[in-house]
Write a protein that holds these residues in place. Structure first.
Motif, short mmCIF file in Angstrom:
data_model
loop_
_atom_site.label_atom_id
_atom_site.label_comp_id
_atom_site.label_asym_id
_atom_site.label_seq_id
_atom_site.Cartn_x
_atom_site.Cartn_y
_atom_site.Cartn_z
N MET A 1 38.58 48.92 41.67
CA MET A 1 39.13 48.73 40.78
C MET A 1 38.53 47.33 39.79
O MET A 1 38.48 46.42 40.26
N ARG A 2 39.06 47.74 38.51
CA ARG A 2 38.37 46.95 37.87
C ARG A 2 39.96 45.61 37.45
O ARG A 2 40.49 46.11 36.51
N ILE A 3 39.97 44.24 38.11
CA ILE A 3 41.03 43.75 37.46
C ILE A 3 40.55 42.53 36.51
O ILE A 3 39.46 41.14 36.98
N VAL A 4 41.87 42.18 35.77
CA VAL A 4 40.86 40.68 34.55
C VAL A 4 42.64 39.80 34.92
O VAL A 4 44.03 40.46 34.94
N ILE A 5 42.01 38.71 34.76
CA ILE A 5 42.44 37.78 35.54
C ILE A 5 42.63 36.48 34.49
O ILE A 5 41.37 35.65 34.30
N ALA A 6 44.00 36.48 33.70
CA ALA A 6 43.65 35.52 32.83
C ALA A 6 43.91 33.78 34.37
O ALA A 6 44.29 33.87 34.53
N GLY A 7 43.05 32.66 32.83
CA GLY A 7 43.02 31.75 34.07
C GLY A 7 42.11 32.01 35.69
O GLY A 7 42.33 31.22 35.96
N GLY A 8 41.32 32.35 35.22
CA GLY A 8 40.08 32.72 35.88
C GLY A 8 39.47 31.84 36.37
O GLY A 8 38.80 32.08 37.63
N HIS A 9 39.25 30.83 36.34
CA HIS A 9 38.93 29.72 36.88
C HIS A 9 39.88 28.68 38.20
O HIS A 9 39.74 27.83 39.12
N GLY A 10 41.30 28.57 38.07
CA GLY A 10 42.06 27.93 38.96
C GLY A 10 41.67 28.62 40.13
O GLY A 10 41.27 29.08 40.09
N LYS A 11 42.44 27.51 41.21
CA LYS A 11 42.81 27.90 42.58
C LYS A 11 42.90 29.07 43.24
O LYS A 11 42.71 29.94 44.14
N ILE A 12 43.88 29.43 42.62
CA ILE A 12 44.84 31.02 42.78
C ILE A 12 44.10 32.04 42.44
O ILE A 12 43.30 32.64 42.96
N ALA A 13 43.75 31.20 41.33
CA ALA A 13 42.24 32.50 40.64
C ALA A 13 41.02 32.81 41.13
O ALA A 13 40.59 33.90 42.14
N GLN A 14 40.45 31.95 41.63
CA GLN A 14 39.29 32.11 42.42
C GLN A 14 39.32 32.76 43.78
O GLN A 14 38.44 33.19 43.98
N LEU A 15 40.44 31.75 44.90
CA LEU A 15 40.53 32.78 46.12
C LEU A 15 41.16 34.49 45.61
O LEU A 15 40.60 34.84 46.43
N LEU A 16 41.61 34.56 45.08
CA LEU A 16 41.92 36.19 44.42
C LEU A 16 41.22 36.74 43.47
O LEU A 16 40.41 38.05 44.64
N GLU A 17 39.98 35.75 43.30
CA GLU A 17 38.10 36.53 43.07
C GLU A 17 37.48 37.44 44.21
O GLU A 17 37.33 38.21 44.57
N ARG A 18 37.53 36.02 44.70
CA ARG A 18 36.62 36.02 46.19
C ARG A 18 37.37 37.40 47.34
O ARG A 18 36.42 38.15 47.21
N GLN A 19 39.06 37.42 47.19
CA GLN A 19 39.12 38.68 47.69
C GLN A 19 38.77 39.42 46.92
O GLN A 19 38.71 40.77 48.00
N LEU A 20 39.45 39.97 46.21
CA LEU A 20 39.02 41.66 45.28
C LEU A 20 38.07 41.98 45.52
O LEU A 20 37.33 43.16 45.67
N SER A 21 36.51 40.80 45.38
CA SER A 21 35.55 41.16 45.55
C SER A 21 34.58 41.43 46.58
O SER A 21 33.82 42.81 46.71
N THR A 22 34.90 41.03 47.39
CA THR A 22 34.68 41.10 48.91
C THR A 22 35.41 42.57 49.48
O THR A 22 34.91 43.54 50.16
N ALA A 23 36.13 42.91 48.74
CA ALA A 23 36.90 43.92 49.07
C ALA A 23 36.52 45.08 48.39
O ALA A 23 36.91 47.27 48.48
N GLY A 24 35.49 45.53 47.48
CA GLY A 24 34.88 45.92 47.20
C GLY A 24 35.38 46.75 45.48
O GLY A 24 34.93 47.81 44.77
N HIS A 25 36.10 45.49 45.04
CA HIS A 25 36.71 45.68 43.30
C HIS A 25 36.14 45.07 42.57
O HIS A 25 35.04 43.93 43.04
N ASP A 26 36.15 45.06 41.73
CA ASP A 26 35.32 44.52 40.19
C ASP A 26 36.34 43.49 39.96
O ASP A 26 36.96 43.19 38.60
N PRO A 27 36.55 41.96 40.02
CA PRO A 27 37.14 41.14 39.18
C PRO A 27 36.63 40.37 38.40
O PRO A 27 36.13 40.38 38.09
N VAL A 28 37.51 40.06 36.92
CA VAL A 28 36.65 39.59 35.77
C VAL A 28 37.85 38.65 36.02
O VAL A 28 39.22 38.36 35.41
N GLY A 29 37.19 37.05 35.12
CA GLY A 29 38.10 35.79 35.38
C GLY A 29 37.54 35.75 33.67
O GLY A 29 36.61 35.31 33.19
#
Length: 225
Positions: A1-29
């Motif tokens: 999935m391609r998931i676009v995250i507003a506030g991409g540099h926030g602490k929760i966002a970066q944890l989420l981005e790492r988790q999504l990327s590790t799971a094979g998804h495409d996070p965009v912050g």
């Protein structure tokens, strides 16, 4: 999935981005500072440099084309004044919802805050004194939540965490429409968001969440709005 995250540099966002990327998804912050691009790349995310306070629905919608979901994890920050609580925490969330609908992206996860509807309406009116900024923050979150809940075209999830900590993830939580005040790690909040997106759970639900004893997947699969 391609998931676009507003506030991409926030602490929760970066944890989420790492988790999504590790799971094979495409996070965009979404970030407004080019200095933050490298930080997102380190956690496996792509960066979209865009200022939510100066863009419009059409421009943002164009960047959401082809996305499977959006997440609003942005905020004015603890040091920002009352006005930015409204322009970011409220208006930014509404802008992302408008753009998602315009782009045909139905899945929307909004990171809110516990007990937002308890704000003091009189103290939350601008101009607010410095000691009333928190009331404006609660108002901004509450009004954003209400706006998103009213949208039939969105498969929304509104996550209202308690006091945030930087403790390690536990994988277990407590959830409910109304909880007593409590803490939860940012890592567990990120896990809640990722689980909801990946497993397709907690759609059309709003819930408060703190540390607890129920595995995240089990909690989200059973909660009702």
């Amino acid at each position: 999935m391609r998931i676009v995250i507003a506030g991409g540099h926030g602490k929760i966002a970066q944890l989420l981005e790492r988790q999504l990327s590790t799971a094979g998804h495409d996070p965009v912050g979404i970030v407004r500072n080019t200095d933050h691009v490298a930080d997102l790349e380190k956690v496996g995310a792509r960066a979209l440099v865009l200022d939510l306070e100066s863009t419009d629905v059409a421009t943002l919608a164009g960047h959401l084309d082809g996305a499977d979901a959006v997440v609003f994890a942005a905020g004015g920050g603890g040091s920002s004044g009352a006005e930015r609580k409204l322009t970011i925490d409220r208006d930014g969330a509404i802008l992302l919802a408008d753009a998602a609908e315009a782009a045909g992206v139905s899945r929307y996860v909004l990171v809110s805050a516990m007990h937002t509807d308890d704000f003091d309406a009189k103290r939350a009116e601008l101009p607010a004194a410095d000691d009333d900024v928190f009331q404006v923050y609660l108002r901004a979150k509450s009004e954003a939540d209400a706006n998103v809940r009213a949208r039939d075209g969105l498969d929304w999830t509104i996550v209202r965490p308690g006091t945030l900590t930087d403790d390690p993830a536990t994988g277990t939580i407590a959830v409910g429409s109304r909880l007593d005040s409590g803490e939860i790690s940012r890592a567990d909040v990120a896990d809640v968001i990722a689980t909801s997106l990946i497993e397709g759970t907690a759609v059309k639900t709003q819930f408060e969440v703190t540390a607890g004893e129920i595995p995240i997947g089990d909690a989200l699969s059973t909660i009702k709005y």
